[in-house]
Design an enzyme around this catalytic site. Structure first.
Site, short mmCIF file in Angstrom:
data_model
loop_
_atom_site.label_atom_id
_atom_site.label_comp_id
_atom_site.label_asym_id
_atom_site.label_seq_id
_atom_site.Cartn_x
_atom_site.Cartn_y
_atom_site.Cartn_z
N ARG A 2 6.96 -25.53 -16.85
CA ARG A 2 7.21 -26.32 -15.64
C ARG A 2 8.51 -27.09 -15.77
O ARG A 2 8.75 -27.77 -16.76
CB ARG A 2 6.05 -27.28 -15.37
CG ARG A 2 4.76 -26.57 -15.03
CD ARG A 2 3.63 -27.53 -14.76
NE ARG A 2 2.38 -26.81 -14.57
CZ ARG A 2 1.19 -27.39 -14.49
NH1 ARG A 2 1.09 -28.70 -14.59
NH2 ARG A 2 0.11 -26.66 -14.32
N SER A 13 1.10 -26.75 -10.26
CA SER A 13 -0.19 -27.42 -10.11
C SER A 13 -0.13 -28.59 -9.16
O SER A 13 0.22 -28.45 -8.00
CB SER A 13 -0.72 -27.84 -11.48
OG SER A 13 -2.05 -28.30 -11.38
N HIS A 14 -0.47 -29.77 -9.64
CA HIS A 14 -0.60 -30.96 -8.82
C HIS A 14 0.72 -31.71 -8.65
O HIS A 14 0.74 -32.80 -8.06
CB HIS A 14 -1.63 -31.90 -9.44
CG HIS A 14 -1.31 -32.23 -10.88
ND1 HIS A 14 -1.40 -31.29 -11.89
CD2 HIS A 14 -0.90 -33.37 -11.48
CE1 HIS A 14 -1.06 -31.85 -13.04
NE2 HIS A 14 -0.75 -33.10 -12.82
N ASP A 24 -5.96 -29.66 -5.20
CA ASP A 24 -4.55 -29.89 -5.53
C ASP A 24 -3.66 -28.73 -5.12
O ASP A 24 -4.07 -27.83 -4.37
CB ASP A 24 -4.42 -30.18 -7.01
CG ASP A 24 -4.68 -28.95 -7.87
OD1 ASP A 24 -5.48 -28.09 -7.46
OD2 ASP A 24 -4.08 -28.83 -8.96
N ASP A 82 -2.44 -25.96 -6.52
CA ASP A 82 -2.81 -24.56 -6.74
C ASP A 82 -4.31 -24.31 -6.65
O ASP A 82 -4.78 -23.21 -6.95
CB ASP A 82 -2.28 -24.07 -8.09
CG ASP A 82 -2.88 -24.81 -9.28
OD1 ASP A 82 -3.20 -26.00 -9.13
OD2 ASP A 82 -3.01 -24.20 -10.35
N ARG A 124 -8.03 -28.04 -9.05
CA ARG A 124 -8.58 -29.39 -9.26
C ARG A 124 -9.34 -29.85 -8.02
O ARG A 124 -9.16 -29.31 -6.93
CB ARG A 124 -7.46 -30.37 -9.60
CG ARG A 124 -6.71 -30.00 -10.86
CD ARG A 124 -5.69 -31.04 -11.24
NE ARG A 124 -4.89 -30.57 -12.37
CZ ARG A 124 -4.44 -31.33 -13.35
NH1 ARG A 124 -4.70 -32.62 -13.36
NH2 ARG A 124 -3.71 -30.83 -14.33
N THR A 173 -7.37 -30.83 -24.46
CA THR A 173 -7.01 -30.67 -23.06
C THR A 173 -6.28 -29.34 -22.86
O THR A 173 -5.40 -28.98 -23.63
CB THR A 173 -6.12 -31.83 -22.61
OG1 THR A 173 -6.87 -33.06 -22.72
CG2 THR A 173 -5.66 -31.65 -21.18
N GLU A 182 -12.84 -31.28 -17.20
CA GLU A 182 -11.85 -32.20 -17.74
C GLU A 182 -11.79 -33.43 -16.84
O GLU A 182 -11.99 -33.34 -15.63
CB GLU A 182 -10.46 -31.55 -17.78
CG GLU A 182 -10.37 -30.35 -18.69
CD GLU A 182 -8.99 -29.72 -18.70
OE1 GLU A 182 -8.62 -29.15 -19.74
OE2 GLU A 182 -8.28 -29.81 -17.67
N SER A 198 -9.35 -34.83 -15.84
CA SER A 198 -8.18 -34.73 -14.97
C SER A 198 -8.50 -33.95 -13.69
O SER A 198 -7.69 -33.19 -13.19
CB SER A 198 -7.01 -34.08 -15.72
OG SER A 198 -7.40 -32.86 -16.31
N LYS A 250 -10.26 -23.49 -14.12
CA LYS A 250 -10.98 -24.50 -13.36
C LYS A 250 -10.84 -24.15 -11.88
O LYS A 250 -9.92 -23.45 -11.48
CB LYS A 250 -10.48 -25.91 -13.67
CG LYS A 250 -8.97 -26.13 -13.61
CD LYS A 250 -8.65 -27.54 -14.07
CE LYS A 250 -7.14 -27.80 -14.15
NZ LYS A 250 -6.55 -27.25 -15.39
#
Length: 626
Positions: free
Chosen positions: A91, A184-185, A349, A351, A354, A417, A436, A438, A449
């Site tokens: 990222r 992701s987020h 989120d 993608d 979450r 994690t 998780e 998160s 997830k």
């Protein structure tokens, strides 16, 4: 894609790698004709019409064929620093990925790291969260995949596939792996974040043994293999073929929806969502689950169309931060905390992996959420009718799930994690439900997830609890379910403090300082009113393959079960995110309604004092508190 930003594809890639000077202006008509004939072109300059030859499906499901063979060009390149993956892929800022061959180098390094049988003439999946740069990246990835001998690419329409859907498609279609384009987020747009990761044939993120090889190959890469084919039209479902290479554009929802129908009792959930006395809201945060929310919640489960908020995926997420927490999902939080707010609310989120779950004026911590799903899974979710095989959580996540595993007499695992650590346990048949802190929750139906899965799990629990309730009777609420859980298992008060984009040097010095304290610590030492049981830097040995992950977070565990944990997050694209996790167990029901920040204040003050966070980072307060 906004026309105000120029893009570079194969011609730019090849010309830069070969040392040619790139001009943003269009070539002369003679050279343009030569370029177009080989299927290589430039994106239009701002406000210019696109000049390219693009193979496309003329109608849904059509097959379009190009030439019988494709030319592969081997192009020289040089290593680029800084391409080591974090816990969830590589990222960086979009502008970094747009630098000369930054993405191309990493993709080629990936192919250089895989055994030939993992990709030669094989099927790979490609999709992403719809963020800025995904469409251009899709074309680069497709051409390099073809150049390396991949047989078939399955790509989501418009490049859209949620991270859980990629995992589902890999598993259903028996693909050899897949690329996920997402940060992701993290925020999207030309000035924000982009990311890429690779998942294996089981649908799980590539293990560190592979990501380490990828990084090693980015340091020695010397050529990129690129197929000279036109851009693929990703706007229509269908198949495009060039010789032995094909690209199939697929509906991004259908395979995932089919899996959800196998896991859950849709009739049961439909009965809840169709009730006039039950209010539901889902906030897609202008991210990828906007493509899934209407087909699943509205079209199949009967929710009202206006129950979907921010349901159109946008490349910049509507200028928002697609992280489903109390800070960044404020629109949903405000609605849920009204007196007349819905009974159930959720957000996902960027993608789609979450989730955040809320009741009316009630927030469910992710640590409690996974524990409550596990405690209710067998009776409420058909997929778990025979009972879960085992439970697991990431190390910083609260110990709530541990207590469920103990009561249900299930195997339990504490891992670092990173979702990849759950995958081996699932593949070995040791694990069914995991999570998780998160905001990540999931099960072995896929190897990622899954935000929508968690929402459907909660709806299943509520639907099961209320299936015999007649109109006018008080419904069992989210708060009722959580408080019943606390009364049975006790409450793990939990909070996380995030300090985003700290200077890396100061953050790393703080962690080294804490590791020095740990190395000298002894059980029985007093930390204010707390007595130390042990302190360490968490290390994990995988019970399946024996691999070891070290330096996974500094822990201070006290004799009353309280914990303080410090770690640096690997999911950002710039600087360092310092995360502090604070937990305290409370068995006394009379104290369960105390606000978590009040209950945890002595531990929070201790964490800030022990770490000297302000001294090392200069931060007065956290960016986000959850």
């Amino acid at each position: 894609m906004s026309s105000t930003y120029a893009r570079f594809d194969t011609v730019f890639l090849l010309s830069r790698l070969a040392g040619a000077k790139y001009s943003p202006l269009w070539p002369s008509s003679s050279s343009s004709s030569s370029l177009l004939s080989s299927g290589i072109h430039l994106r239009a300059k701002p406000n210019s019409p696109l000049r390219s030859v693009t193979a496309s499906s003329s109608s849904s499901g059509a097959i379009v064929s190009g030439s019988e063979s494709i030319e592969i060009k081997s192009v020289p390149t040089k290593p680029i620093e800084g391409q080591k993956t974090g816990t969830s892929g590589l990222r960086k800022k979009v502008k970094v990925f747009m630098q000369d061959n930054y993405l191309a180098n990493w993709i080629q390094a990936l192919f250089n790291s895989l055994p030939l049988e993992d990709y030669k003439d094989a099927t790979l999946v490609l999709g992403g969260d719809g963020r800025y740069f995904n469409k251009e990246a899709s074309q680069i990835i497709i051409k390099i995949a073809a150049g390396n001998g991949v047989g078939n690419i399955l790509v989501g329409q418009e490049g859209i596939l949620s991270t859980p859907a990629v995992s589902a498609v890999i598993r259903k279609r028996k693909a050899n792996g897949g690329f996920i384009m997402s940060a992701s987020h993290n925020p999207g747009g030309p000035d924000y974040d982009w990311g890429i990761k690779f998942n294996y044939s089981s649908g799980q993120p590539a293990p560190e043994s592979i990501t380490d090889k990828i990084y090693g190959n980015t340091l020695s890469i010397s050529e990129i293999k690129v197929a000279e084919i036109p851009d693929i039209d990703l706007s229509h479902v269908g198949v495009t073929k060039y010789g032995n290479f094909s690209v199939e554009v697929i509906d991004p929802v259908s395979d995932y929806l089919e899996l959800m129908e196998d896991v859950f009792d849709f009739d049961l959930i439909r009965g809840l969502l169709s009730r006039s006395d039950f209010g539901f809201m889902f906030d897609a945060m202008h991210a990828v689950t906007g493509a899934y929310a209407k087909p699943i919640f509205v079209d199949n489960l009967g929710a009202k169309p206006d129950s979907i908020s921010n349901g159109v995926p946008l490349e910049d997420f509507g200028h928002g931060h697609p992280d489903p927490n109390l800070t960044y999902a404020k629109d949903l939080v405000d609605v849920m905390y009204r007196d007349d707010g819905p009974d159930f609310g959720a957000a996902s989120d960027g993608d789609g992996d979450r989730n955040m779950v809320l009741g009316n004026k009630f927030f469910v911590t992710p640590s409690d959420s996974v524990a409550i799903i596990a405690a209710n899974a067998q009776e409420a979710i058909p997929y778990f009718r025979a009972g879960p095989k085992g439970l697991a959580r990431s190390m910083p996540t609260s110990g709530a799930l541990d207590r469920v595993a103990e009561k249900l007499k299930l195997p339990f695992f504490e891992v670092p994690t990173g979702w990849k650590f759950f995958g081996n346990l699932m593949d070995a048949g040791k694990l069914s439900i995991c999570g998780e802190e998160s905001f990540g929750t999931g099960s072995d139906h896929i190897r990622e997830k899954d935000g929508i899965w968690a929402v459907l799990a909660w709806l299943s629990i509520l639907a099961h609890r209320n299936k015999d309730k007649k109109s006018g009777e008080k419904l069992v609420s989210v708060a009722d379910v959580v408080k019943e859980y606390w009364a049975t298992y006790g409450r793990n008060f939990f909070s996380r403090y995030d300090y985003e984009e700290c200077e890396s040097e100061g953050a790393n010095k703080m962690m080294e300082y804490l590791r020095d304290i740990v190395s000298k610590s002894k059980g029985g030492e007093n930390y204010g009113n707390y007595v130390l049981q042990f302190a360490d830097d968490f290390s994990y040995t995988d019970p399946v393959d024996g691999s070891v992950a070290s330096k996974q977070g500094v822990r201070f565990v006290f004799t009353d079960g309280s914990r303080i944990i410090f770690r640096l997050s690997g999911t950002g694209s710039a600087g360092a995110t310092v995360r502090i996790y604070i937990e305290q167990f409370e068995p006394d029901v009379s104290k369960h309604d105390v606000d978590a920040q009040i209950a945890l204040k002595p531990l929070i003050d201790l964490a800030l004092s022990v770490s000297k966070l302000k001294e090392f980072t200069g931060r007065e307060k956290p960016t986000v508190i959850t």
